[in-house]
Design a protein around this motif. Structure first.
Motif, mmCIF file in Angstrom:
data_model
loop_
_atom_site.group_PDB
_atom_site.id
_atom_site.type_symbol
_atom_site.label_atom_id
_atom_site.label_comp_id
_atom_site.label_asym_id
_atom_site.label_seq_id
_atom_site.Cartn_x
_atom_site.Cartn_y
_atom_site.Cartn_z
ATOM 1 N N VAL A 1 82.158 106.638 36.487
ATOM 2 C CA VAL A 1 81.622 107.970 36.809
ATOM 3 C C VAL A 1 80.245 107.845 37.433
ATOM 4 C CG1 VAL A 1 80.804 110.132 35.806
ATOM 5 C CG2 VAL A 1 82.974 109.150 35.044
ATOM 6 N N ALA A 2 79.391 106.976 36.880
ATOM 7 C CA ALA A 2 78.042 106.785 37.427
ATOM 8 C C ALA A 2 78.105 106.271 38.857
ATOM 9 C CB ALA A 2 77.253 105.817 36.547
ATOM 10 N N LEU B 1 77.603 107.199 44.729
ATOM 11 C CA LEU B 1 78.196 107.145 46.067
ATOM 12 C C LEU B 1 78.197 108.520 46.731
ATOM 13 C CD1 LEU B 1 81.222 104.714 45.521
ATOM 14 C CD2 LEU B 1 79.094 104.251 46.755
ATOM 15 N N ILE B 2 78.554 109.550 45.972
ATOM 16 C CA ILE B 2 78.555 110.915 46.533
ATOM 17 C C ILE B 2 77.138 111.308 46.961
ATOM 18 C CG2 ILE B 2 78.910 113.360 45.988
ATOM 19 C CD1 ILE B 2 81.171 112.507 44.115
ATOM 20 N N THR B 3 76.152 110.992 46.132
ATOM 21 C CA THR B 3 74.763 111.322 46.463
ATOM 22 C C THR B 3 74.298 110.568 47.703
ATOM 23 O OG1 THR B 3 74.332 111.660 44.110
ATOM 24 C CG2 THR B 3 72.419 111.445 45.554
ATOM 25 N N LEU B 4 74.652 109.292 47.799
ATOM 26 C CA LEU B 4 74.265 108.498 48.974
ATOM 27 C C LEU B 4 74.906 109.044 50.246
ATOM 28 C CD1 LEU B 4 74.410 104.839 47.575
ATOM 29 C CD2 LEU B 4 72.370 106.141 48.205
ATOM 30 N N ALA C 1 73.198 112.387 51.146
ATOM 31 C CA ALA C 1 71.848 112.130 51.658
ATOM 32 C C ALA C 1 71.903 111.494 53.033
ATOM 33 C CB ALA C 1 71.087 111.228 50.685
ATOM 34 N N GLY C 2 72.899 110.628 53.256
ATOM 35 C CA GLY C 2 73.053 110.015 54.575
ATOM 36 C C GLY C 2 73.410 111.029 55.645
ATOM 37 N N ILE C 3 74.311 111.956 55.320
ATOM 38 C CA ILE C 3 74.666 113.012 56.279
ATOM 39 C C ILE C 3 73.453 113.889 56.569
ATOM 40 C CG2 ILE C 3 76.107 115.054 56.640
ATOM 41 C CD1 ILE C 3 78.255 113.708 54.931
ATOM 42 N N TRP D 1 70.892 123.423 45.440
ATOM 43 C CA TRP D 1 71.120 123.323 43.999
ATOM 44 C C TRP D 1 72.109 122.223 43.675
ATOM 45 C CZ3 TRP D 1 76.021 123.800 42.143
ATOM 46 C CH2 TRP D 1 76.962 124.411 42.990
ATOM 47 N N TRP D 2 73.092 122.008 44.570
ATOM 48 C CA TRP D 2 74.109 121.011 44.252
ATOM 49 C C TRP D 2 73.577 119.585 44.409
ATOM 50 C CZ3 TRP D 2 75.209 118.139 48.588
ATOM 51 C CH2 TRP D 2 74.999 118.744 49.829
ATOM 52 N N PHE D 3 72.612 119.364 45.315
ATOM 53 C CA PHE D 3 72.010 118.042 45.406
ATOM 54 C C PHE D 3 71.146 117.784 44.168
ATOM 55 C CE2 PHE D 3 68.995 114.828 46.824
ATOM 56 C CZ PHE D 3 69.840 113.934 47.477
ATOM 57 N N PHE D 4 70.442 118.825 43.740
ATOM 58 C CA PHE D 4 69.674 118.725 42.487
ATOM 59 C C PHE D 4 70.599 118.396 41.318
ATOM 60 C CE2 PHE D 4 68.341 120.825 38.585
ATOM 61 C CZ PHE D 4 67.055 120.333 38.410
ATOM 62 N N LEU D 5 71.768 119.042 41.287
ATOM 63 C CA LEU D 5 72.733 118.804 40.211
ATOM 64 C C LEU D 5 73.257 117.374 40.247
ATOM 65 C CD1 LEU D 5 74.335 120.063 37.869
ATOM 66 C CD2 LEU D 5 76.096 120.706 39.523
ATOM 67 N N LEU D 6 73.512 116.838 41.444
ATOM 68 C CA LEU D 6 73.979 115.458 41.562
ATOM 69 C C LEU D 6 72.958 114.475 41.012
ATOM 70 C CD1 LEU D 6 75.666 115.372 45.096
ATOM 71 C CD2 LEU D 6 76.770 114.940 42.912
ATOM 72 N N VAL D 7 71.690 114.665 41.408
ATOM 73 C CA VAL D 7 70.631 113.771 40.926
ATOM 74 C C VAL D 7 70.477 113.894 39.409
ATOM 75 C CG1 VAL D 7 68.162 113.234 41.075
ATOM 76 C CG2 VAL D 7 69.425 113.841 43.139
#
Length: 525
Positions: free
Chosen positions: A70-71, A76-79, A82-84, A126-132
Motif C-alpha cells: 500500500v505504501a 507511485l501515485i503521488t510521484l 507530481a510528475g504530470i 485537497w487530494w494531493f494533500f490527502l495523498l501526502v
C-alpha cells in the motif's frame, strides 16, 4: 496465521508468533520443514499487530496502512501526479488573469486539458494533500507495527536457544565435543569472539555473541526522517507557514508584500551589462541587477509605516527579515509610469498649462488645476480596446491608456468632455470643444520583479534530511551479527545470523581459530 502459539518448551507465545520467544523453535509445521529460518528472523519471529486477526474497524485500517505494498502504491501515485503537474508551469507562475486561455494558447489541447483537470495547481489540491498525508500515516503505522515487536524481541533475547533453532540458521554446523573438553572449548570461543568486538553472554552451556544491534534501527530512523520531511510538506498548507509569490514594484513605489503585514519600497533599480558581449536574440547580456529596497511595517496605533530594514536585493542575495525573504527574480526597463498632458485653447493655440497623471494610482476625484481651468478624469482605461462598440480595458497595465477628461472654466457648472487615447486628443469626437488635451511628455521608470518567500517548514525538512542520512548510513554500512553456541548431549552446535552481508560474517568466523575446525558454510535461504 498461526493460532496455536504454545511451544513444546512450555512457553506461551502471543498469537501470530512464528518463532518461540524463549527457545526460538519454529511454531509452524511448514516452517519446520524448511532448511533455514533466515526470513523469519527479520522481526525475530515476533508477532506483529497486523498479523493478528482483525477484530475491529481500527484493526482493519491498521492492517491496510501497515502494508508495504500500500505504501509503495501511494508513493507511485503521488510521484505520477507530481510528475504530470510539472509538465507545464503552475498557475501561480502565470501573471495572466485568463489562465485557461493562456494554457490553451501556449500549449494547445494538452494545455487546456492540463488546466481543466486541475493539474495546473496540483500541489494546492485537497487530494494531493490527502495523498501526502496517507503516505505519512503509512510510514508511521508501518514503523510502529514492526519496531515495537522488534524492540521487545531484541531486549529480551534468550542466551539458551533450542538446537533446532541453531541448526536452521544460514551459517551453522555441529561437532562432537566430549564433556571433559566442553568448558575449555566454550571459553576459547568466547575469548575469540570478544576479540572481534562481540558482546558475549553465557548461560550454562550456551553462548550468545552479538554486535552491531544499532544497525537494526537504521530503517526506522530513516522513517523518522521521512515523516519529518512529509510533516514539513503538510505544514505548508497552513496559512502563514509557506508563501511563494511574485510581485512587481516600480521605482519610488511602496507596495504591500502579499499575505504579510509588510510593505516594500523600491528606492532605486540598477543594472549592469557585460561590455562588448551580447546575445543574438536579446542584445546585451546582463551582468548584475539589483534593487535598493526598504522594508516597512505599519504601526497599529497611528497607521504610519515604520522602516524595519534597508538592504540591496540581488540574485541569490535576498533581503531577509524574520521569516520573510525577498529575492530579485526579474526586471522591466522603461516602464510607463505617468503621462504629462498639456491643455491648449484651439482657437488661439494658447497653451493653458500642463498636468501629470499617475497611471497606476489615478484618483477619480482629484482635480488638476491648469491655469483658470479645472480638469478631472471621468473615466480611465489603462489598456484601451473596443468591444461591441463599447470601451473596455484588457488589463490593468497602462499599455494604451485612454481617458475621458472634463475641462471646466472657473465658475462654470458643467464642462466639456475630451477623449484622450495614448496621449492623443481624439478630435473627431471633440470638434465642438474649446480646449484640446495632448501629450506633453512621458515619465518612464524601471520595475523590479521580486520573489516573496516565507518557509517556516525548512527546519523540519533539514532535520528530516539529517535523520534520513543517518538512517541510511546505519542501514547500509553496519550489520547486526549474532552467534549462538550450545553444547548438548556431546554435540557442540554453532549457528550465526546477520541482517546483511552474509559472506563477510562467514569470513569473520573462519578467521577465528577456535571455530575454524567447523565447516561453517552459508546455505541458501
Amino acid at each position: 496465521m498461526i493460532e496455536n502459539s504454545k511451544c513444546e518448551c512450555g512457553h506461551n507465545n502471543p498469537v501470530g508468533t512464528i518463532l518461540c520467544e524463549y527457545c526460538g523453535k519454529p511454531l509452524d509445521e511448514e516452517l519446520k520443514e524448511k532448511q533455514t529460518i533466515a526470513k523469519e528472523m527479520r522481526y525475530e519471529g515476533k508477532a506483529r499487530r497486523s498479523q493478528t486477526l482483525p477484530a475491529s474497524p481500527f484493526d482493519m485500517v491498521w492492517n491496510f496502512f501497515s502494508s508495504v505494498k500500500v505504501a509503495v502504491i501511494l508513493i507511485l501515485i503521488t510521484l505520477v501526479t507530481a510528475g504530470i503537474g510539472s509538465i507545464y508551469p503552475q498557475e501561480n507562475l502565470i501573471p495572466e488573469t485568463d489562465r485557461l486561455g493562456y494554457y490553451e494558447q501556449h500549449y494547445g489541447f494538452t494545455g487546456k486539458l492540463f488546466y481543466v483537470t486541475g493539474f495546473s495547481h496540483v500541489y494546492e489540491t485537497w487530494w494531493f494533500f490527502l495523498l501526502v498525508a496517507m503516505i505519512g500515516i503509512s510510514l508511521v503505522v508501518c514503523s510502529l507495527d514492526r519496531v515495537v515487536p522488534l524492540f521487545k524481541a531484541l531486549n529480551n533475547q534468550q542466551t539458551v536457544k533450542s538446537t533446532e533453532f541453531i541448526s536452521k540458521q544460514r551459517i551453522r554446523d555441529q561437532k562432537n565435543v566430549p564433556a571433559e573438553e566442553k568448558e575449555e572449548k566454550l571459553q576459547q570461543i568466547s575469548a575469540a569472539l570478544e576479540k572481534k568486538f562481540y558482546r558475549v553472554h553465557r548461560d550454562g552451556d550456551s553462548l550468545l555473541a552479538e554486535k552491531g544491534r544499532i544497525s537494526r534501527w537504521g530503517p526506522y530512523i530513516n522513517h523518522i526522517g521521512l515523516i519529518l520531511f512529509l510533516l514539513g510538506i503538510l505544514l505548508r498548507y497552513i496559512p502563514g507557514w509557506y508563501l511563494d509569490e511574485t510581485m512587481w514594484v516600480r521605482e519610488g513605489e511602496i507596495k504591500r508584500v502579499p499575505e504579510t503585514p509588510y510593505y516594500v519600497k523600491n528606492e532605486r533599480f540598477s543594472i549592469q551589462f557585460y561590455n562588448g558581449t551580447q546575445s543574438e536574440n536579446e542584445g546585451p547580456i546582463v551582468k548584475k541587477y539589483e534593487t535598493d529596497a526598504v522594508l516597512y511595517k505599519k504601526n497599529e496605533k497611528n497607521g504610519k509605516l515604520i522602516p524595519v530594514k534597508k538592504s540591496p536585493i540581488l540574485v541569490n542575495h535576498p533581503l531577509k527579515y524574520d521569516d520573510l525573504m525577498l529575492y530579485q527574480a526579474d526586471f522591466q526597463m522603461g516602464l510607463l509610469d505617468s503621462i504629462k498632458l498639456k491643455v491648449t485653447e484651439k482657437k488661439t493655440g494658447k497653451q493653458m498649462g500642463t498636468f501629470t497623471v499617475d497611471l497606476y494610482n489615478l484618483d477619480p476625484n482629484h482635480v488638476y488645476h491648469v491655469g483658470n481651468l479645472d480638469v478631472r478624469a471621468l473615466e480611465y482605461y489603462p489598456d484601451f480596446a473596443m468591444k461591441d462598440n463599447r470601451p473596455i480595458t484588457k488589463s490593468q497595465d497602462p499599455n494604451r491608456p485612454a481617458f475621458i477628461f472634463e475641462v471646466k472654466e472657473k465658475g462654470q457648472q458643467e464642462g466639456e468632455k475630451s477623449w484622450v487615447i495614448a496621449g492623443e486628443n481624439l478630435d473627431s469626437l471633440t470638434k465642438q470643444n474649446k480646449y484640446a488635451i495632448d501629450l506633453a511628455g512621458l515619465n518612464m521608470v524601471n520595475q523590479s520583479g521580486l520573489l516573496v518567500r516565507v518557509d517556516k517548514c525548512l527546519p523540519f525538512l533539514f532535520v528530516g534530511g539529517f535523520f534520513t542520512m543517518i538512517g541510511l548510513v546505519m542501514g547500509f554500512y553496519w550489520q547486526h551479527r549474532r552467534v549462538w553456541i550450545r553444547w548438548k548431549d556431546g554435540i557442540l552446535y554453532v549457528g550465526a545470523h546477520t541482517n546483511k552481508n552474509w559472506y563477510s560474517l562467514f569470513r569473520e568466523l573462519k578467521q577465528i581459530e577456535s571455530l575454524s575446525e567447523f565447516s561453517l558454510q552459508p546455505v541458501k535461504k
